[in-house]
Write a protein that holds these residues in place. Structure first.
Motif, PDB file in Angstrom:
ATOM      1  N   VAL A 227       0.826  -1.259  -0.086  1.00  0.00           N
ATOM      2  CA  VAL A 227       0.037  -0.032   0.185  1.00  0.00           C
ATOM      3  C   VAL A 227       0.857   1.304  -0.184  1.00  0.00           C
ATOM      4  CG1 VAL A 227      -1.599   1.376   1.331  1.00  0.00           C
ATOM      5  CG2 VAL A 227      -1.827  -1.184   0.999  1.00  0.00           C
ATOM      6  N   PHE A 228       1.776   1.338   0.907  1.00  0.00           N
ATOM      7  CA  PHE A 228       2.595   2.529   0.811  1.00  0.00           C
ATOM      8  C   PHE A 228       3.579   2.702  -0.525  1.00  0.00           C
ATOM      9  CE2 PHE A 228       1.925   1.034   5.308  1.00  0.00           C
ATOM     10  CZ  PHE A 228       1.649   2.193   5.813  1.00  0.00           C
ATOM     11  N   TYR A 229       3.874   1.347  -1.045  1.00  0.00           N
ATOM     12  CA  TYR A 229       4.625   1.477  -2.002  1.00  0.00           C
ATOM     13  C   TYR A 229       3.875   2.177  -3.377  1.00  0.00           C
ATOM     14  CZ  TYR A 229       7.419   0.116  -6.233  1.00  0.00           C
ATOM     15  OH  TYR A 229       8.107   0.030  -7.392  1.00  0.00           O
ATOM     16  N   ASP A 230       2.550   1.897  -3.330  1.00  0.00           N
ATOM     17  CA  ASP A 230       1.639   2.204  -4.513  1.00  0.00           C
ATOM     18  C   ASP A 230       1.225   3.810  -4.183  1.00  0.00           C
ATOM     19  OD1 ASP A 230       1.487  -0.262  -5.533  1.00  0.00           O
ATOM     20  OD2 ASP A 230      -0.492  -0.676  -4.419  1.00  0.00           O
ATOM     21  N   VAL A 231       1.033   4.159  -2.854  1.00  0.00           N
ATOM     22  CA  VAL A 231       0.867   5.512  -2.581  1.00  0.00           C
ATOM     23  C   VAL A 231       2.283   6.526  -3.030  1.00  0.00           C
ATOM     24  CG1 VAL A 231       0.730   7.305  -0.931  1.00  0.00           C
ATOM     25  CG2 VAL A 231      -0.637   5.172  -0.572  1.00  0.00           C
ATOM     26  N   THR A 232       3.292   5.761  -2.894  1.00  0.00           N
ATOM     27  CA  THR A 232       4.431   6.569  -3.276  1.00  0.00           C
ATOM     28  C   THR A 232       4.533   6.831  -4.653  1.00  0.00           C
ATOM     29  OG1 THR A 232       5.806   5.809  -1.232  1.00  0.00           O
ATOM     30  CG2 THR A 232       6.929   6.594  -3.082  1.00  0.00           C
ATOM     31  N   LEU A 233       4.020   5.561  -5.535  1.00  0.00           N
ATOM     32  CA  LEU A 233       4.439   5.818  -6.981  1.00  0.00           C
ATOM     33  C   LEU A 233       3.170   6.846  -7.385  1.00  0.00           C
ATOM     34  CD1 LEU A 233       4.731   2.106  -8.174  1.00  0.00           C
ATOM     35  CD2 LEU A 233       6.302   3.930  -7.905  1.00  0.00           C
ATOM     36  N   ARG A 234       2.116   6.769  -6.753  1.00  0.00           N
ATOM     37  CA  ARG A 234       0.879   7.671  -7.094  1.00  0.00           C
ATOM     38  C   ARG A 234       1.313   9.226  -6.905  1.00  0.00           C
ATOM     39  NH1 ARG A 234      -2.794   4.275  -6.110  1.00  0.00           N
ATOM     40  NH2 ARG A 234      -2.942   4.718  -3.755  1.00  0.00           N
ATOM     41  N   VAL A 235       1.858   9.560  -5.778  1.00  0.00           N
ATOM     42  CA  VAL A 235       2.099  10.973  -5.391  1.00  0.00           C
ATOM     43  C   VAL A 235       3.344  11.448  -6.416  1.00  0.00           C
ATOM     44  CG1 VAL A 235       1.113  10.595  -3.410  1.00  0.00           C
ATOM     45  CG2 VAL A 235       3.493  10.380  -3.441  1.00  0.00           C
ATOM     46  N   SER A 236       4.183  10.436  -6.895  1.00  0.00           N
ATOM     47  CA  SER A 236       5.654  10.993  -7.382  1.00  0.00           C
ATOM     48  C   SER A 236       5.130  11.303  -8.931  1.00  0.00           C
ATOM     49  CB  SER A 236       6.352   9.723  -7.251  1.00  0.00           C
ATOM     50  OG  SER A 236       6.877   9.074  -6.093  1.00  0.00           O
ATOM     51  N   ALA A 237       3.958  11.227  -9.398  1.00  0.00           N
ATOM     52  CA  ALA A 237       3.808  11.685 -10.925  1.00  0.00           C
ATOM     53  C   ALA A 237       3.812  13.118 -10.891  1.00  0.00           C
ATOM     54  CB  ALA A 237       2.382  11.146 -11.205  1.00  0.00           C
ATOM     55  N   SER A 238       4.399  13.443 -12.031  1.00  0.00           N
ATOM     56  CA  SER A 238       4.544  15.031 -12.197  1.00  0.00           C
ATOM     57  C   SER A 238       3.884  15.644 -13.379  1.00  0.00           C
ATOM     58  CB  SER A 238       5.979  15.433 -12.041  1.00  0.00           C
ATOM     59  OG  SER A 238       6.732  14.795 -13.116  1.00  0.00           O
ATOM     60  N   LEU A 239       3.529  14.824 -14.294  1.00  0.00           N
ATOM     61  CA  LEU A 239       2.521  15.213 -15.369  1.00  0.00           C
ATOM     62  C   LEU A 239       1.093  15.037 -15.665  1.00  0.00           C
ATOM     63  CD1 LEU A 239       5.579  14.390 -18.110  1.00  0.00           C
ATOM     64  CD2 LEU A 239       4.859  16.423 -17.135  1.00  0.00           C
ATOM     65  N   HIS A 240       0.597  14.548 -14.510  1.00  0.00           N
ATOM     66  CA  HIS A 240      -0.742  14.652 -14.257  1.00  0.00           C
ATOM     67  C   HIS A 240      -1.049  14.797 -12.828  1.00  0.00           C
ATOM     68  CE1 HIS A 240      -0.641  10.498 -12.328  1.00  0.00           C
ATOM     69  NE2 HIS A 240       0.004  10.199 -13.268  1.00  0.00           N
ATOM     70  N   PRO A 241      -2.282  15.284 -12.510  1.00  0.00           N
ATOM     71  CA  PRO A 241      -2.706  15.852 -11.189  1.00  0.00           C
ATOM     72  C   PRO A 241      -2.642  14.538 -10.113  1.00  0.00           C
ATOM     73  CG  PRO A 241      -4.166  16.635 -12.563  1.00  0.00           C
ATOM     74  CD  PRO A 241      -3.428  15.824 -13.435  1.00  0.00           C
ATOM     75  N   THR A 242      -2.135  14.851  -8.993  1.00  0.00           N
ATOM     76  CA  THR A 242      -1.897  14.066  -7.839  1.00  0.00           C
ATOM     77  C   THR A 242      -2.696  14.289  -6.539  1.00  0.00           C
ATOM     78  OG1 THR A 242       0.166  14.685  -7.160  1.00  0.00           O
ATOM     79  CG2 THR A 242       0.101  13.007  -8.782  1.00  0.00           C
ATOM     80  N   VAL A 243      -2.928  15.681  -6.598  1.00  0.00           N
ATOM     81  CA  VAL A 243      -3.586  16.241  -5.178  1.00  0.00           C
ATOM     82  C   VAL A 243      -5.040  15.869  -5.124  1.00  0.00           C
ATOM     83  CG1 VAL A 243      -4.600  18.271  -6.605  1.00  0.00           C
ATOM     84  CG2 VAL A 243      -3.934  18.520  -4.181  1.00  0.00           C
ATOM     85  N   HIS A 244      -5.746  15.511  -6.168  1.00  0.00           N
ATOM     86  CA  HIS A 244      -7.288  14.951  -5.783  1.00  0.00           C
ATOM     87  C   HIS A 244      -7.209  13.580  -5.198  1.00  0.00           C
ATOM     88  CE1 HIS A 244      -5.928  13.484  -9.563  1.00  0.00           C
ATOM     89  NE2 HIS A 244      -7.030  12.835  -9.706  1.00  0.00           N
ATOM     90  N   THR A 245      -5.904  12.801  -5.452  1.00  0.00           N
ATOM     91  CA  THR A 245      -5.999  11.513  -4.633  1.00  0.00           C
ATOM     92  C   THR A 245      -5.186  11.512  -3.332  1.00  0.00           C
ATOM     93  OG1 THR A 245      -4.043  10.933  -6.156  1.00  0.00           O
ATOM     94  CG2 THR A 245      -6.262  10.666  -7.122  1.00  0.00           C
ATOM     95  N   THR A 246      -4.442  12.364  -3.028  1.00  0.00           N
ATOM     96  CA  THR A 246      -3.544  12.415  -1.775  1.00  0.00           C
ATOM     97  C   THR A 246      -4.197  12.152  -0.491  1.00  0.00           C
ATOM     98  OG1 THR A 246      -2.059  13.567  -2.970  1.00  0.00           O
ATOM     99  CG2 THR A 246      -1.923  13.677  -0.588  1.00  0.00           C
ATOM    100  N   PHE A 247      -5.647  12.730  -0.388  1.00  0.00           N
ATOM    101  CA  PHE A 247      -6.161  12.697   0.960  1.00  0.00           C
ATOM    102  C   PHE A 247      -6.542  11.116   1.155  1.00  0.00           C
ATOM    103  CE2 PHE A 247     -10.244  12.990   3.377  1.00  0.00           C
ATOM    104  CZ  PHE A 247      -9.624  13.727   4.630  1.00  0.00           C
ATOM    105  N   HIS A 248      -7.103  10.711  -0.101  1.00  0.00           N
ATOM    106  CA  HIS A 248      -7.550   9.215   0.234  1.00  0.00           C
ATOM    107  C   HIS A 248      -6.282   8.244   0.454  1.00  0.00           C
ATOM    108  CE1 HIS A 248     -11.580   9.447  -2.362  1.00  0.00           C
ATOM    109  NE2 HIS A 248     -11.627   9.973  -1.019  1.00  0.00           N
ATOM    110  N   ASP A 249      -5.219   8.725  -0.254  1.00  0.00           N
ATOM    111  CA  ASP A 249      -3.777   7.824   0.083  1.00  0.00           C
ATOM    112  C   ASP A 249      -3.429   7.980   1.639  1.00  0.00           C
ATOM    113  OD1 ASP A 249      -3.558   7.041  -2.436  1.00  0.00           O
ATOM    114  OD2 ASP A 249      -2.315   9.018  -3.048  1.00  0.00           O
ATOM    115  N   VAL A 250      -3.733   8.959   2.122  1.00  0.00           N
ATOM    116  CA  VAL A 250      -3.198   9.141   3.749  1.00  0.00           C
ATOM    117  C   VAL A 250      -4.334   8.484   4.338  1.00  0.00           C
ATOM    118  CG1 VAL A 250      -3.497  10.951   5.538  1.00  0.00           C
ATOM    119  CG2 VAL A 250      -2.640  11.529   3.309  1.00  0.00           C
TER     120      VAL A 250
END
Length: 549
Positions: A227-250
């Motif tokens: 789970v933590f690995y998937d979260v790290t991959l998801r928030v590490s993207a920089s060419l598409h938005p990640t802010v709208h998924t971060t709260f769910h990741d936390v």
């Protein structure tokens, strides 16, 4: 220090640009803040939505200095007084949380790391390992990989790959005379001051080979950290938005830690279970330090979730309820997020259309009284009064139907898309932005917020480059130019708003054309390039005035 600007253009395409790569004198907060401000001045950036930094005290001090400086200067247009400018890197915090828990698994991880190090240390040992894999008929075609001890995600990948070859490692360890068994009878290694590998001074043998309990811990460890690995991959993207998924990741990380505390799937009271529960407890203490109170999460991250048409404010309320908060607290926190969205609207509406949206959405009483007073001058008598009264009723009812743009968006049906991979939030706002013009302007800036500093850190890992004597002698200014130029050349084109033909532009084109004709008729037949500082600005479009750094 590197600064990377992230923004969404008029065509709803996300971009990142390195705008600063320079030497910093020291790591004091004021020094960092002054350097950031210097970069903003050079680029003419007057509005900054958010700044994403690592979780370091110097960075916090730097942003406090910068916010104070921008609030006290007329050169900047702050968004909500910079209250929500500071965004902490989610990937860095995740690394701290996981690293704090991994201390309890150090011995098991070290045993497996030494086993992998044996396989990767020479071609002969690798061939021996491959033959063992063939004997055990393990279907996996890959190989084991050695980790970087300071990077937990590489440790996760090493453990995940090693578990596939558990039988091969066990078979090699059963032969006490094999090179694999003898490898662990040798003294462990250390590094001297020059970085050279030397035998351990305490002459302790290497930890390993991995035992049954080590593999048991590794299995639960890999499943837990996925789970933590998937979260790290998801928030590490920089060419598409990640802010709208971060709260769910936390929230997902919290739930995963809670599930581990309830007890892993193994015999009750075993040593492995005790160690893993202790590891989860350590991680939970760190999670509470950074996310325990939702006030510690930048509320712009939650606004990003609200701007996701699949969730909106209803999902925020639901999440607070599932966290065990009482009804009053849920209502208070929900109202806090909604109030923030309205505050953003009030600031952006003046930029989008000069406040015309705000005028159209005033209270029914004020606009109706104005219309009635004007109508009284145009109609007289009883009949005129009847018509005026009916006009007032119609106006009040229509005004009641036209709700605030924020309420229209929040009350609209949720998007039915369930598959997260199929939902493109930028495409949704590109299609539906015309319905909510002010919210679309907010979404263009909020969705550009980065929740990790991976985009900036990647500038220090340009990959495969050897710093020889020539390159190491480059001046800092030249290095900055090379790094920024590489980033801009590899980036996509930025969509522009093409200006309509104006008198100023036509005069500019006529002047250039006349200059060309006069030059072409001369003997040299050389046409100089037009002066970019001429009267008109041609078709150069203005960049977004609010960006995420």
């Amino acid at each position: 220090m590197v600064l990377t600007a992230h923004f969404i253009d008029i065509d709803w395409k996300m971009h990142k640009r390195v705008i600063n790569f320079c030497v910093i004198q020291n790591h004091q907060g004021a020094t960092i803040g002054k350097l950031i401000e210097s970069c903003l001045v050079q680029w003419g950036i007057e509005k900054v939505m958010c700044l994403t930094v690592d979780n370091a005290s110097a960075n916090k001090s730097a942003l406090e200095w910068l916010v104070s400086r921008m609030n006290n200067s007329a050169s900047y247009e702050q968004i909500l007084s910079g209250k929500y400018m500071h965004v902490r890197c989610t990937a860095h915090i995740t690394n701290l949380i996981v690293g704090h828990g991994l201390k309890r698994l150090q011995k098991s991880v070290l045993a497996i790391r030494n086993a992998v190090k044996f396989v990767r240390s020479s071609p002969k040992r690798l061939d021996f390992f491959k033959k063992t894999v063939e004997r055990e008929k393990i279907p996996c075609k890959g190989l084991v990989c050695l980790d970087v001890p300071t990077r937990w995600n590489s440790t996760y990948l090493m453990m995940e790959a090693s578990l596939k070859f558990k039988k091969a490692f066990t078979l090699m360890a059963e032969d006490e005379d094999s090179s694999f068994a003898n490898y662990f009878k040798e003294p462990d290694e250390e590094y001297d001051e020059d970085g050279n590998l030397i035998p351990s001074k305490n002459k302790r043998n290497r930890v390993g080979p991995p035992q049954v309990e080590d593999w048991q811990k590794a299995e639960v460890f890999v499943e837990f950290l996925r789970v933590f690995y998937d979260v790290t991959l998801r928030v590490s993207a920089s060419l598409h938005p990640t802010v709208h998924t971060t709260f769910h990741d936390v929230i997902t990380m919290e739930k995963n830690i809670d599930n581990m505390l309830l007890g892993p799937q193994m015999p009750t009271g075993s040593e492995t279970e005790i160690i893993l529960i202790d590891m989860a407890a350590n991680m939970r203490s760190r999670w509470f330090k950074y996310y325990g109170s939702f006030h510690e999460i930048n509320h712009m991250v939650i606004i990003g979730l609200v701007l996701d048409a699949r969730f909106k404010l209803k999902n925020v309320t639901h999440t607070f309820q599932t966290e065990g908060l009482d009804d009053d607290e849920v209502q208070r926190r929900t109202l806090e997020i909604k109030t923030l969205l309205f505050a953003l609207y009030d600031q952006y509406v003046m930029v989008v259309d000069g406040g015309r949206h705000l005028q159209r959405q005033q209270s029914p009483g004020s606009s109706s009284s104005t219309l009635t007073s004007r109508s009284n001058h145009s109609r007289g008598g009883v009949r005129g009064q009847l018509l005026n009264n009916w006009k007032k009723v119609v106006q009040e009812s229509s005004e009641a139907v036209i709700a605030h743009e924020v309420d229209q968006y929040l009350d609209a049906p949720l998007d039915p898309t369930d598959d997260e991979d199929c939902f493109d939030i930028l495409c949704w706002w590109k299609i539906n932005g015309c319905k909510f013009p002010v919210l679309a302007a907010i979404a263009r800036d909020v969705l550009g917020i980065q929740t990790s500093t991976v985009a900036s850190e990647s500038c220090f890992s340009t990959g495969g480059r050897v710093i020889d004597c020539f390159r190491s002698s480059l001046t800092p200014r030249t290095v900055e130019g090379l790094i920024c130029m590489q980033n801009w050349l590899l980036g996509d084109d930025i969509a522009e708003v093409v200006d309509d033909c104006s008198i100023e532009n036509l005069e500019f084109y006529e002047e250039v054309e006349q200059e060309h004709e006069s030059t072409a008729s001369s003997k040299t037949n050389v046409c100089p390039a037009p002066n970019p500082r001429a009267k008109g600005k041609g078709k150069l479009g203005a960049a977004s005035n609010v960006i995420d750094v």
